[in-house]
Design a protein around this motif. Structure first.
Motif, PDB file in Angstrom:
ATOM      1  N   TRP A 112     -17.140   2.716   7.452  1.00  0.00           N
ATOM      2  CA  TRP A 112     -18.478   2.515   7.342  1.00  0.00           C
ATOM      3  C   TRP A 112     -18.618   3.251   5.845  1.00  0.00           C
ATOM      4  O   TRP A 112     -18.192   4.167   5.375  1.00  0.00           O
ATOM      5  CB  TRP A 112     -19.091   3.391   8.261  1.00  0.00           C
ATOM      6  N   ARG A 113     -19.768   2.484   5.377  1.00  0.00           N
ATOM      7  CA  ARG A 113     -20.103   2.665   3.922  1.00  0.00           C
ATOM      8  C   ARG A 113     -21.652   2.812   3.845  1.00  0.00           C
ATOM      9  O   ARG A 113     -22.447   1.995   4.407  1.00  0.00           O
ATOM     10  CB  ARG A 113     -19.780   1.828   2.803  1.00  0.00           C
ATOM     11  N   SER A 114     -22.182   3.601   3.099  1.00  0.00           N
ATOM     12  CA  SER A 114     -23.748   3.778   2.703  1.00  0.00           C
ATOM     13  C   SER A 114     -23.940   2.730   2.070  1.00  0.00           C
ATOM     14  O   SER A 114     -23.398   2.001   1.138  1.00  0.00           O
ATOM     15  CB  SER A 114     -24.045   4.963   2.088  1.00  0.00           C
ATOM     16  N   ALA A 146     -20.710  -5.981   6.585  1.00  0.00           N
ATOM     17  CA  ALA A 146     -20.161  -5.523   7.772  1.00  0.00           C
ATOM     18  C   ALA A 146     -19.656  -3.877   7.783  1.00  0.00           C
ATOM     19  O   ALA A 146     -19.652  -3.421   8.699  1.00  0.00           O
ATOM     20  CB  ALA A 146     -19.156  -6.453   8.319  1.00  0.00           C
ATOM     21  N   HIS A 147     -19.431  -3.612   6.626  1.00  0.00           N
ATOM     22  CA  HIS A 147     -19.006  -2.157   6.462  1.00  0.00           C
ATOM     23  C   HIS A 147     -20.301  -1.367   6.595  1.00  0.00           C
ATOM     24  O   HIS A 147     -20.224  -0.271   7.356  1.00  0.00           O
ATOM     25  CB  HIS A 147     -18.389  -1.827   5.084  1.00  0.00           C
ATOM     26  N   VAL A 148     -21.210  -1.654   5.973  1.00  0.00           N
ATOM     27  CA  VAL A 148     -22.653  -0.709   6.131  1.00  0.00           C
ATOM     28  C   VAL A 148     -23.071  -0.715   7.506  1.00  0.00           C
ATOM     29  O   VAL A 148     -23.733  -0.042   7.703  1.00  0.00           O
ATOM     30  CB  VAL A 148     -23.639  -1.394   5.098  1.00  0.00           C
ATOM     31  N   VAL A 153     -13.646  -2.493   9.312  1.00  0.00           N
ATOM     32  CA  VAL A 153     -12.681  -1.522   8.742  1.00  0.00           C
ATOM     33  C   VAL A 153     -11.679  -2.088   8.098  1.00  0.00           C
ATOM     34  O   VAL A 153     -11.253  -3.060   8.309  1.00  0.00           O
ATOM     35  CB  VAL A 153     -12.223  -0.661   9.913  1.00  0.00           C
ATOM     36  N   ASP A 154     -11.306  -1.261   6.867  1.00  0.00           N
ATOM     37  CA  ASP A 154      -9.992  -1.699   5.972  1.00  0.00           C
ATOM     38  C   ASP A 154      -8.827  -0.877   6.431  1.00  0.00           C
ATOM     39  O   ASP A 154      -9.176   0.551   6.252  1.00  0.00           O
ATOM     40  CB  ASP A 154     -10.476  -1.633   4.606  1.00  0.00           C
ATOM     41  N   ILE A 155      -7.863  -1.333   6.921  1.00  0.00           N
ATOM     42  CA  ILE A 155      -6.753  -0.726   7.614  1.00  0.00           C
ATOM     43  C   ILE A 155      -5.543  -0.847   6.420  1.00  0.00           C
ATOM     44  O   ILE A 155      -5.461  -1.880   6.030  1.00  0.00           O
ATOM     45  CB  ILE A 155      -6.153  -1.135   8.943  1.00  0.00           C
ATOM     46  N   ASN A 179      -8.219 -13.929   2.431  1.00  0.00           N
ATOM     47  CA  ASN A 179      -8.020 -13.332   1.430  1.00  0.00           C
ATOM     48  C   ASN A 179      -8.033 -11.527   1.293  1.00  0.00           C
ATOM     49  O   ASN A 179      -7.849 -10.910   0.532  1.00  0.00           O
ATOM     50  CB  ASN A 179      -8.786 -13.688   0.056  1.00  0.00           C
ATOM     51  N   GLU A 180      -8.409 -11.364   2.649  1.00  0.00           N
ATOM     52  CA  GLU A 180      -8.374  -9.756   2.877  1.00  0.00           C
ATOM     53  C   GLU A 180      -7.815  -9.267   4.243  1.00  0.00           C
ATOM     54  O   GLU A 180      -8.275  -9.082   5.263  1.00  0.00           O
ATOM     55  CB  GLU A 180      -9.931  -9.211   3.093  1.00  0.00           C
ATOM     56  N   PRO A 181      -6.436  -9.180   4.137  1.00  0.00           N
ATOM     57  CA  PRO A 181      -5.297  -9.105   5.457  1.00  0.00           C
ATOM     58  C   PRO A 181      -5.656  -7.569   5.754  1.00  0.00           C
ATOM     59  O   PRO A 181      -5.287  -7.453   6.839  1.00  0.00           O
ATOM     60  CB  PRO A 181      -4.205  -9.205   4.783  1.00  0.00           C
ATOM     61  N   TRP A 182      -6.366  -6.832   5.189  1.00  0.00           N
ATOM     62  CA  TRP A 182      -6.524  -5.452   5.730  1.00  0.00           C
ATOM     63  C   TRP A 182      -7.946  -5.243   6.129  1.00  0.00           C
ATOM     64  O   TRP A 182      -8.147  -4.296   6.926  1.00  0.00           O
ATOM     65  CB  TRP A 182      -6.688  -4.414   4.393  1.00  0.00           C
ATOM     66  N   HIS A 183      -9.002  -6.321   6.215  1.00  0.00           N
ATOM     67  CA  HIS A 183     -10.090  -6.101   6.632  1.00  0.00           C
ATOM     68  C   HIS A 183     -10.418  -6.773   8.127  1.00  0.00           C
ATOM     69  O   HIS A 183     -10.049  -8.055   8.590  1.00  0.00           O
ATOM     70  CB  HIS A 183     -11.173  -6.852   5.957  1.00  0.00           C
ATOM     71  N   TYR A 184     -10.602  -5.698   8.875  1.00  0.00           N
ATOM     72  CA  TYR A 184     -10.894  -5.929  10.576  1.00  0.00           C
ATOM     73  C   TYR A 184     -12.189  -5.752  11.286  1.00  0.00           C
ATOM     74  O   TYR A 184     -13.004  -4.956  10.835  1.00  0.00           O
ATOM     75  CB  TYR A 184      -9.642  -5.269  11.197  1.00  0.00           C
TER      76      TYR A 184
HETATM   77 ZN   LIG Z   1     -13.338  -4.730   4.342  1.00  0.00          ZN
END
Ligand SMILES: [Zn+2]
Length: 210
Positions: A112-114, A146-148, A153-155, A179-184
């Protein structure tokens, strides 16, 4: 000779400023092509968030969603983790429990991000990538991220994302962007039907249209 004469005349008449402008354009195209091939080869490189995060650490705190190094999905104090959607967090913890049996640990690089944090990431990305269009391939606005909303989540590290790409769908955990293999994100229907096809990058995602 009758044909080459007018051509030479034309050449002499091209103003230097045009030639200089043409060279700048050619250089820009070459740089863009070079950048593209570099970007396509570096899909396993560190998340831009990792790079940008360190720049903004001074201005932002954990209350904005900054996640210190070494935080796992089981953390129950860091807002970047605890403000995630409970269903997403539950799926992550279930998956991480099973992955631990394979010797794999899930760390949260970002959760989560503000809106303030997201906007700083976006501003950083615009200066990093040189244009809003290119930055949009990597970082969403506070309105669209989707983070806000706590839904992404980035793992890390690599073995964790490799485990998730193989087993994540069993928990409804899906990679969304090629292009974002860490973003779930959570896609509950994936448990029965598998993960939906990925978007090449966030600009292809209808949710990112503004
Ligand atoms: Zn992400």
């Amino acid at each position: 000779m009758t044909y080459s004469e007018p051509a030479r005349t034309t050449t002499r008449r091209i103003p230097r400023i045009l030639v200089a402008g043409l060279l700048v354009i050619i250089a820009a195209i070459a740089a863009a092509l070079g950048y593209q091939s570099l970007a396509s080869k570096s899909s396993t490189a560190a998340s831009p968030v990792d790079v940008l995060r360190s720049e903004h650490r001074g201005a932002l705190g954990e209350a904005d969603g900054v996640v210190p190094d070494g935080v796992t999905v089981f953390d129950d104090e860091i807002p970047g983790v605890t403000n995630l959607d409970p269903a997403l967090l539950g799926a992550l913890r279930q998956a991480a429990t099973d992955a631990a049996g394979d010797g794999v640990e899930f760390f949260v690089d970002s959760g989560w991000r503000s809106p303030k944090y997201q906007n700083q990431l976006l501003r950083g990305a615009v200066s990093e990538y040189g244009s809003e269009e290119e930055a949009a391939r990597w970082v969403a606005t506070a309105e669209t991220s989707a983070h806000v909303s706590g839904d992404a989540v980035d793992i890390g590290p690599f073995d964790a994302t490799a485990w998730l790409s193989e087993h994540g769908a069993d928990y409804g955990l899906c990679q969304i962007y090629s292009n974002e293999p860490w973003h779930y994100e959570l896609r509950p229907e994936a448990v029965d039907h598998g993960c939906p096809p990925m978007y090449a990058d966030p600009t292809q995602d209808p949710r990112m249209q503004r």
